[in-house]
Design a protein around this motif. Structure first.
Motif, mmCIF file in Angstrom:
data_model
loop_
_atom_site.group_PDB
_atom_site.id
_atom_site.type_symbol
_atom_site.label_atom_id
_atom_site.label_comp_id
_atom_site.label_asym_id
_atom_site.label_seq_id
_atom_site.Cartn_x
_atom_site.Cartn_y
_atom_site.Cartn_z
ATOM 1 N N GLN A 35 0.830 -1.209 0.000
ATOM 2 C CA GLN A 35 0.000 0.000 0.000
ATOM 3 C C GLN A 35 0.863 1.257 0.000
ATOM 4 O OE1 GLN A 35 -2.778 -0.302 3.258
ATOM 5 N NE2 GLN A 35 -3.766 -2.103 2.390
ATOM 6 N N VAL A 36 1.976 1.228 0.744
ATOM 7 C CA VAL A 36 2.900 2.363 0.750
ATOM 8 C C VAL A 36 3.458 2.572 -0.657
ATOM 9 C CG1 VAL A 36 5.176 3.142 1.549
ATOM 10 C CG2 VAL A 36 3.543 2.214 3.185
ATOM 11 N N LYS A 37 3.880 1.503 -1.300
ATOM 12 C CA LYS A 37 4.436 1.608 -2.652
ATOM 13 C C LYS A 37 3.399 2.123 -3.643
ATOM 14 C CE LYS A 37 7.819 -2.033 -1.869
ATOM 15 N NZ LYS A 37 8.161 -3.440 -2.138
ATOM 16 N N ALA A 38 2.169 1.650 -3.524
ATOM 17 C CA ALA A 38 1.110 2.112 -4.421
ATOM 18 C C ALA A 38 0.793 3.585 -4.175
ATOM 19 C CB ALA A 38 -0.148 1.255 -4.229
ATOM 20 N N ALA A 39 0.764 3.992 -2.919
ATOM 21 C CA ALA A 39 0.500 5.398 -2.595
ATOM 22 C C ALA A 39 1.627 6.279 -3.124
ATOM 23 C CB ALA A 39 0.335 5.576 -1.083
ATOM 24 N N TRP A 40 2.870 5.808 -3.019
ATOM 25 C CA TRP A 40 3.993 6.590 -3.553
ATOM 26 C C TRP A 40 3.904 6.709 -5.071
ATOM 27 C CZ3 TRP A 40 6.984 10.229 -2.266
ATOM 28 C CH2 TRP A 40 8.048 10.576 -3.101
ATOM 29 N N ALA A 41 3.499 5.627 -5.736
ATOM 30 C CA ALA A 41 3.342 5.667 -7.189
ATOM 31 C C ALA A 41 2.313 6.727 -7.578
ATOM 32 C CB ALA A 41 2.936 4.293 -7.719
ATOM 33 N N GLN A 42 1.270 6.880 -6.779
ATOM 34 C CA GLN A 42 0.258 7.896 -7.060
ATOM 35 C C GLN A 42 0.821 9.306 -6.850
ATOM 36 O OE1 GLN A 42 -2.417 7.335 -8.634
ATOM 37 N NE2 GLN A 42 -3.234 9.381 -8.533
ATOM 38 N N ILE A 85 15.084 13.899 -10.593
ATOM 39 C CA ILE A 85 15.220 13.137 -9.344
ATOM 40 C C ILE A 85 14.052 12.166 -9.255
ATOM 41 C CG2 ILE A 85 15.300 13.265 -6.832
ATOM 42 C CD1 ILE A 85 16.472 16.087 -7.172
ATOM 43 N N GLN A 86 14.365 10.898 -9.362
ATOM 44 C CA GLN A 86 13.337 9.868 -9.317
ATOM 45 C C GLN A 86 13.481 9.047 -8.044
ATOM 46 O OE1 GLN A 86 10.793 9.504 -11.581
ATOM 47 N NE2 GLN A 86 11.604 11.404 -12.399
ATOM 48 N N ASP A 94 15.426 5.443 1.143
ATOM 49 C CA ASP A 94 16.612 6.293 1.271
ATOM 50 C C ASP A 94 16.171 7.701 1.673
ATOM 51 O OD1 ASP A 94 18.881 7.821 1.008
ATOM 52 O OD2 ASP A 94 19.427 7.028 -0.962
ATOM 53 N N PRO A 95 16.365 8.098 2.946
ATOM 54 C CA PRO A 95 15.883 9.405 3.405
ATOM 55 C C PRO A 95 16.500 10.577 2.643
ATOM 56 C CG PRO A 95 16.780 8.129 5.248
ATOM 57 C CD PRO A 95 17.015 7.352 4.006
ATOM 58 N N GLN A 96 17.771 10.464 2.239
ATOM 59 C CA GLN A 96 18.413 11.553 1.501
ATOM 60 C C GLN A 96 17.791 11.720 0.124
ATOM 61 O OE1 GLN A 96 22.535 10.328 1.793
ATOM 62 N NE2 GLN A 96 22.937 11.977 3.271
ATOM 63 N N LYS A 97 17.527 10.618 -0.539
ATOM 64 C CA LYS A 97 16.915 10.662 -1.876
ATOM 65 C C LYS A 97 15.501 11.245 -1.785
ATOM 66 C CE LYS A 97 17.324 9.043 -6.185
ATOM 67 N NZ LYS A 97 18.282 9.506 -7.145
ATOM 68 N N LEU A 98 14.762 10.829 -0.774
ATOM 69 C CA LEU A 98 13.409 11.351 -0.584
ATOM 70 C C LEU A 98 13.447 12.847 -0.289
ATOM 71 C CD1 LEU A 98 10.446 10.481 -0.537
ATOM 72 C CD2 LEU A 98 10.676 10.029 1.886
ATOM 73 N N GLN A 99 14.404 13.281 0.518
ATOM 74 C CA GLN A 99 14.529 14.705 0.828
ATOM 75 C C GLN A 99 14.911 15.510 -0.419
ATOM 76 O OE1 GLN A 99 17.422 15.689 3.839
ATOM 77 N NE2 GLN A 99 16.471 17.661 4.244
ATOM 78 N N GLN A 100 15.825 14.984 -1.240
ATOM 79 C CA GLN A 100 16.187 15.655 -2.491
ATOM 80 C C GLN A 100 14.961 15.806 -3.386
ATOM 81 O OE1 GLN A 100 19.185 13.077 -4.096
ATOM 82 N NE2 GLN A 100 20.885 14.236 -3.196
ATOM 83 N N PHE A 101 14.177 14.744 -3.469
ATOM 84 C CA PHE A 101 12.964 14.772 -4.286
ATOM 85 C C PHE A 101 12.010 15.850 -3.779
ATOM 86 C CE2 PHE A 101 8.624 13.357 -5.175
ATOM 87 C CZ PHE A 101 8.684 13.128 -6.543
ATOM 88 N N GLN A 102 11.790 15.880 -2.459
ATOM 89 C CA GLN A 102 10.889 16.859 -1.875
ATOM 90 C C GLN A 102 11.378 18.283 -2.107
ATOM 91 O OE1 GLN A 102 9.289 15.772 2.152
ATOM 92 N NE2 GLN A 102 10.718 14.100 1.916
ATOM 93 N N GLU A 183 10.296 6.275 5.629
ATOM 94 C CA GLU A 183 10.377 7.729 5.780
ATOM 95 C C GLU A 183 9.068 8.333 5.292
ATOM 96 O OE1 GLU A 183 12.898 9.595 7.105
ATOM 97 O OE2 GLU A 183 13.729 7.656 7.658
ATOM 98 N N ASN A 184 8.770 9.522 5.783
ATOM 99 C CA ASN A 184 7.544 10.191 5.372
ATOM 100 C C ASN A 184 7.859 11.581 4.877
ATOM 101 O OD1 ASN A 184 4.747 10.329 5.003
ATOM 102 N ND2 ASN A 184 4.377 9.312 6.938
ATOM 103 N N PHE A 185 6.871 12.234 4.290
ATOM 104 C CA PHE A 185 7.033 13.615 3.858
ATOM 105 C C PHE A 185 7.185 14.513 5.066
ATOM 106 C CE2 PHE A 185 5.138 12.460 -0.252
ATOM 107 C CZ PHE A 185 5.962 13.171 -1.091
ATOM 108 N N GLU A 186 8.024 15.506 4.924
ATOM 109 C CA GLU A 186 8.180 16.524 5.959
ATOM 110 C C GLU A 186 8.115 17.876 5.274
ATOM 111 O OE1 GLU A 186 11.845 15.906 8.003
ATOM 112 O OE2 GLU A 186 11.386 13.833 8.486
ATOM 113 N N ALA A 187 7.850 18.912 6.061
ATOM 114 C CA ALA A 187 7.903 20.266 5.518
ATOM 115 C C ALA A 187 9.345 20.542 5.133
ATOM 116 C CB ALA A 187 7.417 21.271 6.552
ATOM 117 N N THR A 188 9.582 20.911 3.880
ATOM 118 C CA THR A 188 10.956 21.074 3.416
ATOM 119 C C THR A 188 11.331 22.514 3.112
ATOM 120 O OG1 THR A 188 10.236 20.613 1.166
ATOM 121 C CG2 THR A 188 11.102 18.763 2.443
ATOM 122 N N SER A 189 10.383 23.414 3.134
ATOM 123 C CA SER A 189 10.734 24.799 2.839
ATOM 124 C C SER A 189 11.425 25.417 4.054
ATOM 125 C CB SER A 189 9.492 25.603 2.451
ATOM 126 O OG SER A 189 8.541 25.562 3.469
#
Length: 200
Positions: A35-42, A85-86, A94-102, A183-189
């Motif tokens: 479900q996490v993977k499917a939600a991320w794909a969306q 950035i995919q 990978d938290p660093q990759k997710l943060q770069q994406f965000q 890892e989850n989304f965080e406020a990145t600004s």
């Protein structure tokens, strides 16, 4: 006759054990992981939808506001960085990759906001049907992104809760130890935790 009864009892015990295991959450962890993977794909799908709208939007604005080249260039560069950035299911942990994406997506959001502010200076652009349609599609996509991110956050929360609580914690340590905490989304600004300052 006794051998047949012993095999029957063993089969019955295996069936009971299997039904007990199936009813106690042994399959929850892989289900929640999917479900996490499917939600991320969306989430990715909606960000890609936004990226696909941008070239047409930039071309429309360019026709009316050629002197805003700096803003248009910033949008194009932010789009290029965001699409380069995919983060797929294999790199989702990978938290660093997710943060770069965000961060790349946040930069694109900021550049698009500046583009919309620029459009306010051009009445002809604001009344252009193509621009209005693209702006409406972009607003709808931003709403879809927000919903997709919310669904992803909920899926990650459900998954992480399952592997941190009983009996999921037990199953995780015994059978699914290769599946990590997500890892989850965080406020990145910058200064996201502060309320914006309003001056009149």
């Amino acid at each position: 006759m006794q051998v047949i009864q012993f095999k029957g009892v063993r089969l019955w015990l295996l069936l009971m054990l299997g039904s007990l295991l199936a009813g106690c959450g042994i399959n929850n962890i892989p289900n929640y992981d999917e479900q996490v993977k499917a939600a991320w794909a969306q989430v990715q799908n909606q960000y890609q939808r936004r990226a696909d709208l941008i070239p047409n939007l930039v071309e429309t604005v360019k026709g009316y506001a050629r002197q805003e080249q700096e803003t248009l260039t910033a949008v194009i560069e932010a789009r290029a960085k965001a699409t380069s950035i995919q983060v797929d299911a294999s790199t989702l942990d990978d938290p660093q990759k997710l943060q770069q994406f965000q961060q790349a997506q946040s930069q694109l959001t900021g550049a698009l906001s500046r583009l919309m502010v620029v459009s306010e200076r051009y009445p002809d652009l604001k009344s252009n049907q193509n621009f209005l349609a693209l702006q409406s599609q972009l607003e709808g996509t931003e709403n879809r992104i927000a919903v997709a991110r919310k669904d992803f956050i909920a899926a990650v929360q459900r998954y992480n809760t399952e592997i941190r609580t009983f009996p999921g914690r037990l199953w995780h340590s015994v059978m699914y130890s290769d599946l990590p905490i997500r890892e989850n989304f965080e406020a990145t600004s910058a200064d996201a935790e502060k309320a914006p300052e309003v001056k009149f």
